[in-house]
Design a protein around this motif. Structure first.
Motif, PDB file in Angstrom:
ATOM      1  N   MET A   1       0.916  -1.202   0.023  1.00 48.02           N
ATOM      2  CA  MET A   1       0.020  -0.086   0.038  1.00 48.02           C
ATOM      3  C   MET A   1       0.869   1.198  -0.088  1.00 48.02           C
ATOM      4  N   ALA A   2       2.174   1.210   0.760  1.00 51.25           N
ATOM      5  CA  ALA A   2       3.042   2.315   0.623  1.00 51.25           C
ATOM      6  C   ALA A   2       3.330   2.886  -0.542  1.00 51.25           C
ATOM      7  N   GLU A  12       0.919   4.396  -2.534  1.00 53.81           N
ATOM      8  CA  GLU A  12       0.638   5.815  -1.991  1.00 53.81           C
ATOM      9  C   GLU A  12       1.689   6.750  -2.758  1.00 53.81           C
ATOM     10  N   LEU A  43      -6.595   5.855   0.615  1.00 61.65           N
ATOM     11  CA  LEU A  43      -5.408   4.924   0.589  1.00 61.65           C
ATOM     12  C   LEU A  43      -4.571   5.031   1.976  1.00 61.65           C
ATOM     13  N   ASN A  44      -4.290   6.347   1.966  1.00 61.14           N
ATOM     14  CA  ASN A  44      -3.588   6.854   3.333  1.00 61.14           C
ATOM     15  C   ASN A  44      -4.384   6.683   4.498  1.00 61.14           C
ATOM     16  N   THR A  86      -4.088   2.948   5.376  1.00 62.49           N
ATOM     17  CA  THR A  86      -2.528   2.723   6.013  1.00 62.49           C
ATOM     18  C   THR A  86      -2.569   3.010   7.275  1.00 62.49           C
ATOM     19  N   PHE A 117      -3.730   0.773   9.909  1.00 58.03           N
ATOM     20  CA  PHE A 117      -2.732  -0.245  10.596  1.00 58.03           C
ATOM     21  C   PHE A 117      -1.693   0.545  11.814  1.00 58.03           C
ATOM     22  N   ILE A 118      -1.209   1.625  11.497  1.00 56.76           N
ATOM     23  CA  ILE A 118      -0.404   2.414  12.001  1.00 56.76           C
ATOM     24  C   ILE A 118      -0.988   2.713  13.526  1.00 56.76           C
TER      25      ILE A 118
END
Length: 172
Positions: A1-2, A5, A34-35, A38, A41-42
């Motif tokens: 995903m990163a 991005e 998308l961010n 992400t 999860f963080i």
């Protein structure tokens, strides 16, 4: 995903002058979505209270630096150029520390990241103001999209670096 991005950010930044306003906005919205995924999860690694506190600190610092960048008579161009180069050094240091895993370097990178993105917030705000005053891309919405992306990236990165200082682990 990163990686996706990064592809979206570089695509939007590099091709903003070649695409129409609605396509640029769509790519920005896709990147933001998308961010958010992400970040979900963080955020599992930190407590909600520490995330809120870090967000509040980030919002205050970001707001203050945006106000400074907007209203200052000082030309921040030289500072912005230096900070842009500093991002490259910061990125290299982060990559090195992935393999080295040195806690001192991690602190140095975190401090440098905060300083860099605090400065970039003021510079980017001033740059967007200058673009708007000159009429560059203001008529078709592309200025709004690239301005939003730029400031969004400043805010997100500032938040992530501050989270290293103020984020309490949810595993504790």
């Amino acid at each position: 995903m990163a990686i996706l991005e990064l592809v979206l950010v570089f695509s939007l930044s590099g091709a903003i002058n070649k695409m129409n306003s609605s396509t640029a906005s769509l790519i920005f919205y896709l990147y933001s979505l998308l961010n958010g995924v992400t970040f979900a999860f963080i955020f599992m690694a930190y407590t909600p209270v520490s995330i809120f506190k870090t967000f509040a600190i980030t919002a205050g610092v970001f707001g203050a630096m945006s106000i400074y960048g907007y209203f200052t008579e000082r030309d921040l161009t030289k500072i912005g150029s230096f900070l842009t180069m500093a991002i490259i050094g910061l990125f290299i240091a982060m990559i090195v520390n992935i393999f080295w895993a040195n806690s001192t370097l991690e602190w140095i990178v975190s401090i440098a990241g905060v300083i860099i993105f605090v400065g970039l917030t003021a510079w980017d705000t001033q740059k967007i103001k200058q673009w708007a005053e000159s009429g560059i891309g203001a008529t078709d919405g592309r200025l709004a999209t690239i301005g939003a992306l730029t400031l969004y990236l400043d805010f997100i990165n500032l938040f992530l670096f501050l989270l290293r200082f103020f984020g309490a682990s949810s595993r504790d």
